[in-house]
Design a protein around this motif. Structure first.
Motif, short mmCIF file in Angstrom:
data_model
loop_
_atom_site.label_atom_id
_atom_site.label_comp_id
_atom_site.label_asym_id
_atom_site.label_seq_id
_atom_site.Cartn_x
_atom_site.Cartn_y
_atom_site.Cartn_z
N LYS A 148 0.71 -1.02 0.10
CA LYS A 148 -0.07 0.07 -0.06
C LYS A 148 1.07 1.16 0.05
N SER A 149 0.44 2.36 -0.59
CA SER A 149 1.05 3.56 -0.65
C SER A 149 0.01 4.64 -0.69
N MET A 150 0.59 5.76 0.27
CA MET A 150 -0.20 6.70 0.45
C MET A 150 -0.13 7.85 -0.73
N ASN A 151 1.17 7.84 -1.48
CA ASN A 151 1.45 8.77 -2.32
C ASN A 151 2.24 8.08 -3.48
N MET A 152 1.49 8.00 -4.57
CA MET A 152 1.87 7.13 -5.63
C MET A 152 3.12 7.67 -6.23
N ASP A 153 3.28 9.03 -6.51
CA ASP A 153 4.33 9.44 -7.22
C ASP A 153 5.64 9.31 -6.39
N GLN A 154 5.27 9.70 -5.08
CA GLN A 154 6.55 9.49 -4.07
C GLN A 154 7.19 7.99 -4.04
N ALA A 155 6.25 7.10 -3.71
CA ALA A 155 6.37 5.61 -4.01
C ALA A 155 7.23 5.28 -5.07
N ALA A 156 6.67 5.79 -6.07
CA ALA A 156 7.37 5.33 -7.56
C ALA A 156 8.52 5.97 -7.68
N ALA A 157 8.79 6.99 -7.28
CA ALA A 157 10.14 7.73 -7.19
C ALA A 157 11.19 7.03 -6.56
N PHE A 158 10.62 6.68 -5.14
CA PHE A 158 11.27 5.99 -4.19
C PHE A 158 11.85 4.44 -4.79
N GLY A 209 16.27 1.37 -7.57
CA GLY A 209 16.55 0.81 -8.51
C GLY A 209 15.68 -0.01 -9.38
N PHE A 210 14.67 -0.03 -8.91
CA PHE A 210 13.50 -0.81 -9.45
C PHE A 210 12.91 -0.22 -10.95
N GLU A 211 12.86 -0.99 -12.01
CA GLU A 211 12.22 -0.58 -13.12
C GLU A 211 10.83 -0.53 -13.39
N LEU A 212 10.26 0.62 -13.90
CA LEU A 212 8.86 0.77 -13.93
C LEU A 212 8.26 -0.29 -15.04
N LEU A 213 7.35 -1.15 -14.81
CA LEU A 213 7.02 -2.02 -15.74
C LEU A 213 5.44 -1.52 -16.17
N ASP A 229 -10.98 2.19 -8.83
CA ASP A 229 -10.86 3.39 -8.15
C ASP A 229 -9.48 3.66 -7.72
N VAL A 230 -8.59 2.72 -7.67
CA VAL A 230 -7.30 3.06 -7.40
C VAL A 230 -6.01 2.75 -8.43
N GLU A 231 -4.98 3.39 -8.24
CA GLU A 231 -3.85 3.21 -9.13
C GLU A 231 -2.97 2.34 -8.62
N LEU A 232 -2.66 1.56 -9.73
CA LEU A 232 -1.64 0.29 -9.36
C LEU A 232 -0.06 0.62 -10.23
N ILE A 233 0.91 0.48 -9.72
CA ILE A 233 2.30 0.70 -10.14
C ILE A 233 2.90 -0.59 -9.95
N PHE A 234 3.37 -1.24 -11.22
CA PHE A 234 4.30 -2.55 -10.88
C PHE A 234 5.64 -1.97 -11.23
N MET A 235 6.54 -2.53 -10.54
CA MET A 235 7.87 -2.27 -10.56
C MET A 235 8.81 -3.50 -10.42
N GLU A 292 14.21 -10.42 -10.38
CA GLU A 292 12.92 -11.36 -10.73
C GLU A 292 11.74 -10.80 -9.75
N THR A 293 12.01 -10.11 -9.05
CA THR A 293 10.96 -9.56 -7.97
C THR A 293 10.16 -8.37 -8.37
N VAL A 294 8.85 -8.54 -8.46
CA VAL A 294 7.85 -7.43 -9.02
C VAL A 294 7.22 -7.05 -7.66
N VAL A 295 7.11 -5.74 -7.33
CA VAL A 295 6.37 -5.09 -6.53
C VAL A 295 5.10 -4.44 -7.14
N GLU A 296 4.12 -4.63 -6.41
CA GLU A 296 2.93 -3.91 -6.81
C GLU A 296 2.64 -3.04 -5.94
N LEU A 297 2.62 -1.31 -6.33
CA LEU A 297 2.30 -0.23 -5.44
C LEU A 297 0.68 0.00 -5.61
#
Length: 126
Positions: A16-26, A32-36, A43-49, A53-58
């Motif tokens: 979970k992330s309170m601020n998606m832009d801040q989380a994606a930047a972090f 060093g995660f790659e934006l996928l 209703d909510v935004e999802l960011i896969f990074m 071999e590990t993928v994080v879904e914000l």
């Protein structure tokens, strides 16, 4: 259970992330995660990074309710046959969040359930 392993790996970890832009930047700039993919399927935004071999879904928190399921929202388990896996869970009296697997774009499926301590888990079939 068949000869193949039913649970085959972890396709992603939801956080979970309170601020998606801040989380994606972090995750990108600091770790060093790659934006996928960055999507808003509902209703909510999802960011896969991805890192290695590990993928994080914000997962965006849009109602400011902090971490009802904890900082890590859920752990996803890859399965080959989600319908067989769901039947297996139900046979073992596992608490299911969904009634049935949900079909997503591209023929993918997911299904949420609870672990023994109430943790949120997901089955994911690609």
């Amino acid at each position: 259970m068949s000869e193949k392993k039913m649970f085959q790996g972890l396709p992603h970890i939801g956080i979970k992330s309170m601020n998606m832009d801040q989380a994606a930047a972090f995750y990108s700039e600091v770790l060093g995660f790659e934006l996928l993919e960055r999507i808003k399927p509902g209703d909510v935004e999802l960011i896969f990074m991805k890192c290695g071999e590990t993928v994080v879904e914000l997962i965006e928190i849009n109602d400011q309710k902090k971490f009802e399921d904890g900082v890590v929202n859920h752990l996803a388990l890859r399965v080959e046959d989600i319908f067989q896996a769901v039947a297996w869970l139900k046979e073992h009296h596992v608490e299911c969040i969904n009634a049935e697997p949900r079909e997503m774009e591209g023929g993918r499926y997911n299904f949420f359930f609870r672990g023994p301590s109430g943790e949120k888990l997901e089955l994911f079939q690609e």
